[in-house]
Design an enzyme around this catalytic site. Sequence first.
Site, PDB file in Angstrom:
ATOM      1  N   ASP A  45      32.179 117.503 -19.814  1.00 35.27           N
ATOM      2  CA  ASP A  45      32.126 118.839 -20.402  1.00 35.27           C
ATOM      3  C   ASP A  45      33.521 119.442 -20.529  1.00 35.27           C
ATOM      4  OD1 ASP A  45      32.485 119.083 -17.666  1.00 35.27           O
ATOM      5  OD2 ASP A  45      30.618 120.115 -17.283  1.00 35.27           O
ATOM      6  N   GLU A  75      22.757 124.230 -17.999  1.00 33.88           N
ATOM      7  CA  GLU A  75      22.253 125.308 -17.158  1.00 33.88           C
ATOM      8  C   GLU A  75      20.724 125.304 -17.138  1.00 33.88           C
ATOM      9  OE1 GLU A  75      24.228 126.689 -15.296  1.00 33.88           O
ATOM     10  OE2 GLU A  75      25.901 127.730 -16.230  1.00 33.88           O
ATOM     11  N   HIS A 103      22.489 122.792 -12.046  1.00 35.20           N
ATOM     12  CA  HIS A 103      22.998 122.270 -13.310  1.00 35.20           C
ATOM     13  C   HIS A 103      23.740 120.958 -13.097  1.00 35.20           C
ATOM     14  CE1 HIS A 103      26.854 124.842 -12.754  1.00 35.20           C
ATOM     15  NE2 HIS A 103      27.300 123.620 -12.870  1.00 35.20           N
ATOM     16  N   ASP A 158      22.862 126.084  -8.908  1.00 36.30           N
ATOM     17  CA  ASP A 158      21.615 126.377  -9.632  1.00 36.30           C
ATOM     18  C   ASP A 158      20.982 125.114 -10.212  1.00 36.30           C
ATOM     19  OD1 ASP A 158      23.373 125.784 -11.680  1.00 36.30           O
ATOM     20  OD2 ASP A 158      23.161 127.694 -12.728  1.00 36.30           O
TER      21      ASP A 158
HETATM   22  C1  GLP Z   1      30.991 122.752 -12.715  1.00 32.27           C
HETATM   23  C2  GLP Z   1      30.981 121.428 -13.497  1.00 32.27           C
HETATM   24  C3  GLP Z   1      29.902 120.486 -12.997  1.00 32.27           C
HETATM   25  C4  GLP Z   1      29.957 120.414 -11.488  1.00 32.27           C
HETATM   26  C5  GLP Z   1      29.668 121.774 -10.890  1.00 32.27           C
HETATM   27  C6  GLP Z   1      29.708 121.781  -9.360  1.00 32.27           C
HETATM   28  O1  GLP Z   1      30.257 123.761 -13.273  1.00 32.27           O
HETATM   29  N1  GLP Z   1      30.830 121.616 -14.907  1.00 32.27           N
HETATM   30  O2  GLP Z   1      30.104 119.200 -13.571  1.00 32.27           O
HETATM   31  O3  GLP Z   1      29.011 119.488 -11.009  1.00 32.27           O
HETATM   32  O4  GLP Z   1      30.647 122.672 -11.362  1.00 32.27           O
HETATM   33  O5  GLP Z   1      31.032 121.839  -8.939  1.00 32.27           O
HETATM   34  P1  GLP Z   1      31.518 121.707  -7.443  1.00 32.27           P
HETATM   35  O6  GLP Z   1      31.488 120.248  -7.160  1.00 32.27           O
HETATM   36  O7  GLP Z   1      32.890 122.254  -7.452  1.00 32.27           O
HETATM   37  O8  GLP Z   1      30.581 122.487  -6.616  1.00 32.27           O
END
Ligand code: GLP
Length: 261
Positions: A67, A143, A138, A136
């Site tokens: 992304d 989302e 995702h 959440d």
């Molecule tokens: C972001 C990324 C996701 C990731 C998520 C959790 O929103 N787009 O790919 O899995 O955050 O991130 P973290 O590992 O920092 O909790």
Amino acid sequence: MEVIISPTPDEAGKLAADAISELLQRNPEAVLGVATGSSPLIIYDELGRRVAQGSLSLAKTRAFMLDEYVGLSADHPQRYRNVIQDEFVDKVDIDPAQVSGPDGLAVDLSSACEAYERAISDAGGVDLQILGIGTDGHIAFNEPGSSLASRTRIKTLTGQTRRDNARFFSGDIEAVPQHCLTQGIGTILQARHIVLVASGRGKAEAVHQLVEGPVSAMWPATALQLHPHVTVLLDTAAASRLQLASYFIETYQGKPSWQGF
Ligand code: GLP
């Protein structure tokens, strides 16, 4: 779905690096899917150590990102292409030209999404996708409410995700872009092997839903239950809400050594 619970996030990161090393031993030209967020950093650090020691090479691999934020300038440190450069590319020996992500600066964002889907499929698809999970539920930036069949497209981030990610923008939620381009859930499900890492109590509910909840767009990660080859690597805190935790621990302890990932 294989669920492995390790005492620490570092252990989980090593296991993910083992899965990647096994794959690259079989096929040095394998295509990797790379993720941003803090969870995969332990994996990239471990891969970097192995490359430095000479026990692993990513020189022949390609990588596709999940992304990208829309509209962050090319040199913005939080632009995901730059984050992946710093956290992954610079630590290993992959050719930077072989690392692609959706173009969040494209004038025509829809065409950029279509082009990205084509690029992944022209490369033969992703062999191993590294994934994190949002609080959440995702995955990538899909989302809650995302179609479980979605492809790469523009999405609007939830307030929760913007709050969660504000820590990367000096705590300023307004600085977190509202829009992003993200591989869809359908795109992610086409990867041949998915390795999801999660650590900390903040992820426990999302992990419980992912592994044990009903498949639902409300918890996008639950779509992974439909995939035939998913490895979920957790630390004890992220696993703390799992009803089947002791079963998963027993299963892993009794896993035949020849089985691999
Ligand atoms: C972001 C990324 C996701 C990731 C998520 C959790 O929103 N787009 O790919 O899995 O955050 O991130 P973290 O590992 O920092 O909790």
